[in-house]
Design a protein around this motif. Structure first.
Motif, mmCIF file in Angstrom:
data_model
loop_
_atom_site.group_PDB
_atom_site.id
_atom_site.type_symbol
_atom_site.label_atom_id
_atom_site.label_comp_id
_atom_site.label_asym_id
_atom_site.label_seq_id
_atom_site.Cartn_x
_atom_site.Cartn_y
_atom_site.Cartn_z
ATOM 1 N N GLY A 272 0.783 -1.217 0.000
ATOM 2 C CA GLY A 272 0.000 0.000 0.000
ATOM 3 C C GLY A 272 0.820 1.274 0.000
ATOM 4 N N ARG A 273 2.126 1.166 -0.129
ATOM 5 C CA ARG A 273 2.956 2.365 -0.147
ATOM 6 C C ARG A 273 2.929 3.004 -1.532
ATOM 7 N N VAL A 274 2.758 4.316 -1.572
ATOM 8 C CA VAL A 274 2.707 5.032 -2.842
ATOM 9 C C VAL A 274 4.122 5.211 -3.380
ATOM 10 N N ARG A 275 4.281 4.990 -4.664
ATOM 11 C CA ARG A 275 5.590 5.166 -5.289
ATOM 12 C C ARG A 275 5.954 6.644 -5.295
ATOM 13 N N LEU A 276 7.212 6.960 -5.014
ATOM 14 C CA LEU A 276 7.682 8.338 -4.952
ATOM 15 C C LEU A 276 8.446 8.706 -6.224
ATOM 16 N N TYR A 277 8.437 10.013 -6.519
ATOM 17 C CA TYR A 277 9.069 10.521 -7.739
ATOM 18 C C TYR A 277 10.001 11.681 -7.422
ATOM 19 N N HIS A 278 11.085 11.769 -8.179
ATOM 20 C CA HIS A 278 11.979 12.915 -8.105
ATOM 21 C C HIS A 278 11.540 13.967 -9.120
ATOM 22 N N VAL A 279 11.606 15.225 -8.722
ATOM 23 C CA VAL A 279 11.401 16.335 -9.651
ATOM 24 C C VAL A 279 12.783 16.780 -10.119
ATOM 25 N N ILE A 280 13.079 16.527 -11.386
ATOM 26 C CA ILE A 280 14.406 16.794 -11.952
ATOM 27 C C ILE A 280 14.314 18.042 -12.824
ATOM 28 N N LEU A 281 15.132 19.022 -12.517
ATOM 29 C CA LEU A 281 15.066 20.296 -13.224
ATOM 30 C C LEU A 281 15.946 20.316 -14.463
ATOM 31 N N THR A 282 17.166 19.820 -14.357
ATOM 32 C CA THR A 282 18.066 19.739 -15.512
ATOM 33 C C THR A 282 18.982 18.543 -15.343
ATOM 34 N N SER A 283 19.630 18.147 -16.425
ATOM 35 C CA SER A 283 20.604 17.065 -16.393
ATOM 36 C C SER A 283 21.775 17.462 -17.275
ATOM 37 N N HIS A 284 22.987 17.179 -16.822
ATOM 38 C CA HIS A 284 24.184 17.683 -17.496
ATOM 39 C C HIS A 284 25.236 16.590 -17.617
ATOM 40 N N ALA A 285 25.999 16.645 -18.694
ATOM 41 C CA ALA A 285 27.106 15.718 -18.881
ATOM 42 C C ALA A 285 28.349 16.177 -18.136
ATOM 43 N N VAL A 286 28.383 17.444 -17.743
ATOM 44 C CA VAL A 286 29.542 18.021 -17.061
ATOM 45 C C VAL A 286 29.127 18.467 -15.667
ATOM 46 N N TYR A 287 29.860 18.015 -14.664
ATOM 47 C CA TYR A 287 29.529 18.319 -13.274
ATOM 48 C C TYR A 287 29.517 19.822 -13.012
ATOM 49 N N ALA A 288 30.450 20.552 -13.632
ATOM 50 C CA ALA A 288 30.535 21.988 -13.410
ATOM 51 C C ALA A 288 29.259 22.696 -13.851
ATOM 52 N N GLU A 289 28.645 22.226 -14.943
ATOM 53 C CA GLU A 289 27.417 22.852 -15.411
ATOM 54 C C GLU A 289 26.277 22.608 -14.430
ATOM 55 N N ALA A 290 26.249 21.411 -13.840
ATOM 56 C CA ALA A 290 25.233 21.131 -12.826
ATOM 57 C C ALA A 290 25.419 22.043 -11.617
ATOM 58 N N LEU A 291 26.659 22.271 -11.225
ATOM 59 C CA LEU A 291 26.934 23.169 -10.108
ATOM 60 C C LEU A 291 26.492 24.593 -10.423
ATOM 61 N N ARG A 292 26.768 25.036 -11.643
ATOM 62 C CA ARG A 292 26.379 26.389 -12.023
ATOM 63 C C ARG A 292 24.859 26.528 -12.003
ATOM 64 N N GLN A 293 24.156 25.503 -12.484
ATOM 65 C CA GLN A 293 22.696 25.540 -12.454
ATOM 66 C C GLN A 293 22.187 25.577 -11.016
ATOM 67 N N GLN A 294 22.833 24.812 -10.142
ATOM 68 C CA GLN A 294 22.421 24.791 -8.745
ATOM 69 C C GLN A 294 22.598 26.160 -8.092
#
Length: 376
Positions: free
Chosen positions: A294-316
């Motif tokens: 009876g547990r409801v499945r949970l979902y992540h809300v993903i805003l962007t995805s990047h191939a380069v870690y630095a770009e993810a940091l800049r977005q954050q």
């Protein structure tokens, strides 16, 4: 040591160019299975650096004129260059191998044992190849990250290069032929030179990074990918891969709880979008699964995805200015690593869908989407 420091220096430069102006966030890393051990080793290395290497290097930089420092760097780079030549040919880069051999011969003769980089002015470009890159070209997959005492960042795939880079270095054979004091002097000056080159990069890392260990690891991996692919980047998109599959043993779908999720455009964009974000994906008409308990499945809300870690940091950082807290999660899809900027906590699908709409409205990131969290 040379390759490790050069990789760190190049990786930090990549992060700086990406506009990293705030602290790092910790990302899950599937290639660091012995992280606790690595952190201890990294701490010991940093202690030795703080107590001994950094003060000595600071003195060296203060008393040695820049032209002399440059010639010392050229000297050590030149005598290590046969390793690049060897791996050119092992990777099937015959033309580049011939050019690099010519570069080595020119600098060793006209450049006075490599003190002066005459070859660059003649159009013989400098390359950086090693046996770790060769193994990658031969199909050996990325292996575990490891921090060696006194040597710093490395990986199991690159570790054999410690042998090849030593045996192909002319100074190694010279040191065997000369008196021990002379050999020790050559070795000590080499490591001081390497530490001097990395001084600005490590100072910036220590100033900006909330977790210097993660910063160094991600910068090192990005630098290695850059070298392995000769500066090229993969265009593979971040979709629903093996890591996002639902476990049929734990979950079943309930038609009554079906909820349509808005389809996302093929690319994240908008007021604070970052160029280079991989295509975002969302499912339309996805049913909200619940567990047999009876547990409801949970979902992540993903805003962007990047191939380069630095770009993810800049977005954050950009999202933080809008008072939106996020975290970065590393996922591996079809053999490629991606960095997702997502909301910290997973939500039931109804709340996730509402939050998705709100995030699109507040950020202008029309390519945001949701993905099921891994089964508990």
């Amino acid at each position: 040591m040379k390759q490790a420091l050069n990789s760190l220096l190049h990786g930090v430069r990549l992060l700086a160019v990406a506009g990293l102006l705030a602290a790092c966030a910790t990302a899950e890393n599937h290639y660091d299975p012995i992280e606790p051990v690595n952190r201890v080793t990294d701490g010991l290395n940093n202690l030795v650096d703080k107590v001994a290497m950094k003060p000595v290097t600071a003195t060296y930089r203060a008393i040695t004129p820049l032209p002399v420092q440059r010639s010392i760097s050229n000297f050590y780079d030149n005598w290590a260059y046969p390793n690049t030549v060897l791996n050119d040919f092992l990777q099937g880069k015959g033309r580049q191998g011939v050019q690099d051999l010519g570069r080595f011969l020119v600098n060793s003769t006209i450049g006075i044992a490599g003190l002066f980089d005459v070859a660059s002015s003649m159009g013989l470009e400098k390359h950086e190849e090693d046996f770790g890159q060769t193994l990658a070209v031969w199909g050996v997959p990325r292996l575990a990250y490891i921090v060696y005492p006194f040597l710093g960042p490395n990986s199991l795939r690159k570790t054999p290069d410690l042998v090849t880079s030593t045996l192909t270095n002319g100074l190694f054979w010279v040191s065997l032929a000369v008196a021990p004091p002379a050999a020790l002097t050559l070795t000590a000056l080499r490591y001081i030179d390497l530490r001097s080159r990395a001084m600005s990069a490590t100072d910036m890392r220590d100033e900006l990074a909330l977790d210097p260990y993660v910063f160094t690891r991600e910068a090192w991996f990005q630098a290695r990918e850059h070298l392995i692919h000769d500066g090229a980047t993969s265009g593979e998109s971040d979709g629903w891969g093996d890591d996002d599959r639902w476990d049929d043993e734990d979950w079943s779908e309930t038609p009554a709880e079906t909820l349509a999720v808005a389809a996302a455009p093929s690319r994240a964009h908008g007021a604070i979008g970052v160029d280079g974000a991989s295509p975002a994906r969302a499912e339309v008409g996805q049913q909200a699964p619940v567990s047999r308990q009876g547990r409801v499945r949970l979902y992540h809300v993903i805003l962007t995805s990047h191939a380069v870690y630095a770009e993810a940091l800049r977005q954050q950082v950009a999202l933080r200015k809008l008072r939106i807290a996020t975290r970065i999660e590393a996922v591996t899809i079809h053999g490629r690593r991606w960095y997702r900027v997502q909301l910290p906590d997973p939500l039931p699908i109804e709340k996730a869908a509402r939050m998705l709409d709100e995030m699109k409205r507040r950020t202008g990131l029309a390519g945001a989407w949701i993905a099921p969290a891994q089964s508990p």
